[in-house]
Design a protein around this motif. Structure first.
Motif, PDB file in Angstrom:
ATOM      1  N   ILE A 152       0.850  -1.192   0.000  1.00 24.00           N
ATOM      2  CA  ILE A 152       0.000   0.000   0.000  1.00 24.00           C
ATOM      3  C   ILE A 152       0.884   1.239   0.000  1.00 24.00           C
ATOM      4  O   ILE A 152       1.921   1.268   0.658  1.00 24.00           O
ATOM      5  CB  ILE A 152      -0.902   0.040   1.261  1.00 24.00           C
TER       6      ILE A 152
ATOM      7  N   SER B 162      -9.554  -2.130   8.691  1.00 22.25           N
ATOM      8  CA  SER B 162     -10.510  -2.262   7.587  1.00 22.25           C
ATOM      9  C   SER B 162      -9.902  -1.804   6.266  1.00 22.25           C
ATOM     10  O   SER B 162     -10.219  -2.348   5.198  1.00 22.25           O
ATOM     11  CB  SER B 162     -11.781  -1.462   7.883  1.00 22.25           C
ATOM     12  N   THR B 163      -9.026  -0.815   6.334  1.00 21.49           N
ATOM     13  CA  THR B 163      -8.360  -0.331   5.117  1.00 21.49           C
ATOM     14  C   THR B 163      -7.528  -1.428   4.475  1.00 21.49           C
ATOM     15  O   THR B 163      -7.442  -1.514   3.238  1.00 21.49           O
ATOM     16  CB  THR B 163      -7.479   0.879   5.452  1.00 21.49           C
TER      17      THR B 163
ATOM     18  N   LEU C 276     -10.296   7.708  -0.548  1.00 21.97           N
ATOM     19  CA  LEU C 276      -9.289   6.665  -0.419  1.00 21.97           C
ATOM     20  C   LEU C 276      -7.880   7.237  -0.292  1.00 21.97           C
ATOM     21  O   LEU C 276      -7.047   6.688   0.416  1.00 21.97           O
ATOM     22  CB  LEU C 276      -9.340   5.716  -1.614  1.00 21.97           C
TER      23      LEU C 276
ATOM     24  N   GLY D 149      -6.556   1.313  10.964  1.00 25.57           N
ATOM     25  CA  GLY D 149      -6.423   0.962   9.555  1.00 25.57           C
ATOM     26  C   GLY D 149      -6.678  -0.493   9.232  1.00 25.57           C
ATOM     27  O   GLY D 149      -6.394  -0.950   8.115  1.00 25.57           O
TER      28      GLY D 149
ATOM     29  N   ASP E 294     -14.647  -8.285   7.883  1.00 25.74           N
ATOM     30  CA  ASP E 294     -14.353  -7.226   8.843  1.00 25.74           C
ATOM     31  C   ASP E 294     -15.149  -7.460  10.121  1.00 25.74           C
ATOM     32  O   ASP E 294     -16.351  -7.729  10.058  1.00 25.74           O
ATOM     33  CB  ASP E 294     -14.710  -5.872   8.226  1.00 25.74           C
TER      34      ASP E 294
ATOM     35  N   LEU F 155      -2.714   5.252   1.104  1.00 28.14           N
ATOM     36  CA  LEU F 155      -4.118   4.856   1.166  1.00 28.14           C
ATOM     37  C   LEU F 155      -4.661   5.154   2.564  1.00 28.14           C
ATOM     38  O   LEU F 155      -4.214   4.561   3.557  1.00 28.14           O
ATOM     39  CB  LEU F 155      -4.270   3.370   0.843  1.00 28.14           C
ATOM     40  N   ARG F 156      -5.587   6.082   2.650  1.00 25.76           N
ATOM     41  CA  ARG F 156      -6.207   6.488   3.918  1.00 25.76           C
ATOM     42  C   ARG F 156      -5.145   6.768   4.975  1.00 25.76           C
ATOM     43  O   ARG F 156      -4.336   7.676   4.806  1.00 25.76           O
ATOM     44  CB  ARG F 156      -7.237   5.456   4.351  1.00 25.76           C
TER      45      ARG F 156
ATOM     46  N   SER G 291      -9.853  -3.532   2.510  1.00 29.00           N
ATOM     47  CA  SER G 291     -10.265  -2.781   1.315  1.00 29.00           C
ATOM     48  C   SER G 291      -9.157  -2.768   0.273  1.00 29.00           C
ATOM     49  O   SER G 291      -9.425  -2.854  -0.925  1.00 29.00           O
ATOM     50  CB  SER G 291     -10.640  -1.348   1.700  1.00 29.00           C
ATOM     51  N   ALA G 292      -7.910  -2.661   0.723  1.00 30.88           N
ATOM     52  CA  ALA G 292      -6.791  -2.619  -0.215  1.00 30.88           C
ATOM     53  C   ALA G 292      -6.668  -3.920  -0.994  1.00 30.88           C
ATOM     54  O   ALA G 292      -6.406  -3.919  -2.205  1.00 30.88           O
ATOM     55  CB  ALA G 292      -5.490  -2.336   0.543  1.00 30.88           C
TER      56      ALA G 292
ATOM     57  N   THR H 126       2.409   7.055  10.128  1.00 30.72           N
ATOM     58  CA  THR H 126       1.587   5.995   9.541  1.00 30.72           C
ATOM     59  C   THR H 126       1.566   4.781  10.462  1.00 30.72           C
ATOM     60  O   THR H 126       2.539   4.551  11.212  1.00 30.72           O
ATOM     61  CB  THR H 126       2.152   5.587   8.161  1.00 30.72           C
TER      62      THR H 126
ATOM     63  N   ARG I 238      -4.797   9.304   0.858  1.00 29.31           N
ATOM     64  CA  ARG I 238      -4.409   9.801   2.178  1.00 29.31           C
ATOM     65  C   ARG I 238      -4.388  11.329   2.225  1.00 29.31           C
ATOM     66  O   ARG I 238      -3.949  12.000   1.293  1.00 29.31           O
ATOM     67  CB  ARG I 238      -3.021   9.255   2.551  1.00 29.31           C
TER      68      ARG I 238
END
Length: 446
Positions: free
Chosen positions: A24, A73-74, A98, A71, A303, A27-28, A77-78, A358, A100
């Motif tokens: 990633i 759930s992210t 989506l 993060g 999730d 992303l978010r 999603s990724a 992060t 960041r």
């Protein structure tokens, strides 16, 4: 650009896949992240070299832990974004929020990629590796997903095909009554491969209930019907049974001495049976004739897998899923120490919010399998200094300090509170319980 051709290698056979590595960028909440995942048949490499037991007892399970907003759930999603990227322009998915946003403002783009291992349905444990990748770009107020994968096997673009199988279920997942017409109309709005992960991105997306598709198979495809019914029975939680009986268009479930329709079950049972039924629906739709569903390969993401589930059931949930569908790669998120106690540290990824910009994703250093919930809550996995009520924990801490200073009755009050809780006022020195008095007498004798 990541390009891969599969037809020359596999022809028209069913191609199954597992996710080996997720990457990633921007992303978010993530600036960067890279995670190696477990899957059946995976060889131990440098990412798992510190794991003493290989393969893990549940070698198809990956669980992300972390605080709210870290993060977890992210990450699901990724995986979904990268896997569905080849059909992104016509999938029906619309990206939103989506990319960041940092203190300096929003960056221009984000990237997601998954390195996957490909298997023929009848192939061995070793498969070819390829990459699914995509960029998320922003123009004005609009974000859009741009695939970085040029060529994918034609089977990927066929709706009723279980090749490249992946499904995902968000924390707001739900089911509702659907007719055959509803099922047909859904495909006009969403490509099937996006539909399989839509609840990760759409809060009000409804899953497909078993009563919408399974009943007609009893006559049209008895063999497949029997497979689904048997899997449902094996996957049912404690105290619930799948009766195969229909009433008013709904399946009945056995609960103690009762027969209850699906809509009358508790939230926990309905949420679990809902996503299990939807998973079996998608497995069935593309499975070739004569194929055993229990041998299905692919990726399943859930999730908050422990949502509305009682602690007694949590202790058996993941092992039941893992062993019943042993060729499926599961990727879960959870906040439950009881679920974690059924797993080894090789199954677990801590998503940690530190002082940096992060989150960091890393495996815990401590072994987790078999620990109690209290031990796990106070370990690095969950990071609590105490599992008690904060106010009560402060009182115990004050009593402990008072005991160290030699204050009368403080030690007895501390022991009473630590062992029996705080339902009563702290005892005086003379109110010590009998077990403590006898312990004190033995201590003096020594």
């Amino acid at each position: 650009m990541c390009t891969f051709l599969l037809r020359s290698e596999f022809g028209t056979r069913e191609v199954k896949m597992y996710v080996r590595r997720l990457k990633i960028r921007d992303l978010r909440v993530f600036r960067t992240a890279e995670v190696d995942l477990l899957y059946p048949g995976r060889e131990q490499n440098e990412s798992f070299e510190d794991v003493s037991r290989w393969p893990p007892r549940l070698d198809n399970v990956n669980v992300f832990l972390g605080n709210n907003g870290s993060g977890k759930s992210t990450l699901l999603s990724a995986v979904a974004l990268s896997l569905m990227s080849p059909i992104a322009p016509s999938s029906g998915y619309r990206p939103r929020s989506l990319i960041r946003r940092s203190a300096r403002g929003q960056v221009k783009s984000a990237e997601v990629s998954t390195e996957v291992v490909l298997h023929q349905q009848d192939g061995g444990r070793d498969g070819n590796a390829s990459t699914f990748a995509a960029q998320i770009l922003r123009r004005g107020d609009i974000e859009f997903l741009q695939p970085s994968t040029d060529v994918v096997d034609e089977q990927f673009f066929e709706d009723d095909n279980s090749a490249f199988f992946f499904v995902g279920y968000g924390a707001t997942r739900r089911t509702e009554v659907l007719s055959a017409n509803d099922l047909a109309s859904r495909r006009k709005a969403r490509a099937v491969r996006y539909e399989r992960v839509a609840s990760l991105f759409e809060e009000h997306f409804a899953l497909t209930p078993i009563s919408a598709w399974l009943p007609r198979w009893r006559d049209e495809n008895p063999g497949r019907y029997k497979q689904v019914a048997n899997l449902l029975k094996r996957l049912m939680p404690p105290s619930i049974s799948f009766t195969e009986e229909l009433e008013g268009g709904e399946y009945l479930f056995g609960y103690r001495t009762l027969r209850l329709p699906y809509s009358a079950l508790s939230d926990g049972y309905r949420l679990y049976i809902g996503w299990i039924g939807d998973l079996l629906y998608h497995l069935c739709m593309g499975a070739p004739s004569g194929f055993k569903l229990v041998e299905s390969r692919g990726v399943v993401m859930v999730d908050e897998v422990d949502l509305h589930i009682h602690p007694a059931w949590q202790r058996t949930l993941i092992p039941t899923l893992s062993r019943t569908l042993k060729n499926i790669q599961f990727i879960f998120t959870t906040h439950s120490p009881l679920l974690v106690s059924t797993l080894e540290r090789s199954n677990i990824y801590n998503v940690m919010l530190g002082s940096g910009p992060t989150p960091e994703v890393r495996r815990p250093e401590e072994e987790t399998f078999g620990l109690s919930a209290d031990q796990l809550l106070r370990s690095e996995v969950f990071g609590l200094d105490s599992s008690r009520d904060p106010e009560f924990a402060d009182k115990l801490r004050d009593l402990s300090q008072a005991a160290e200073r030699g204050e009368r009755g403080a030690a007895l009050a501390f022991l009473r509170g630590a062992s029996a809780g705080g339902g009563e006022d702290p005892p005086e020195a003379g109110d010590a319980p009998e077990w403590l008095k006898s312990f004190g007498e033995r201590s003096k004798a020594l």
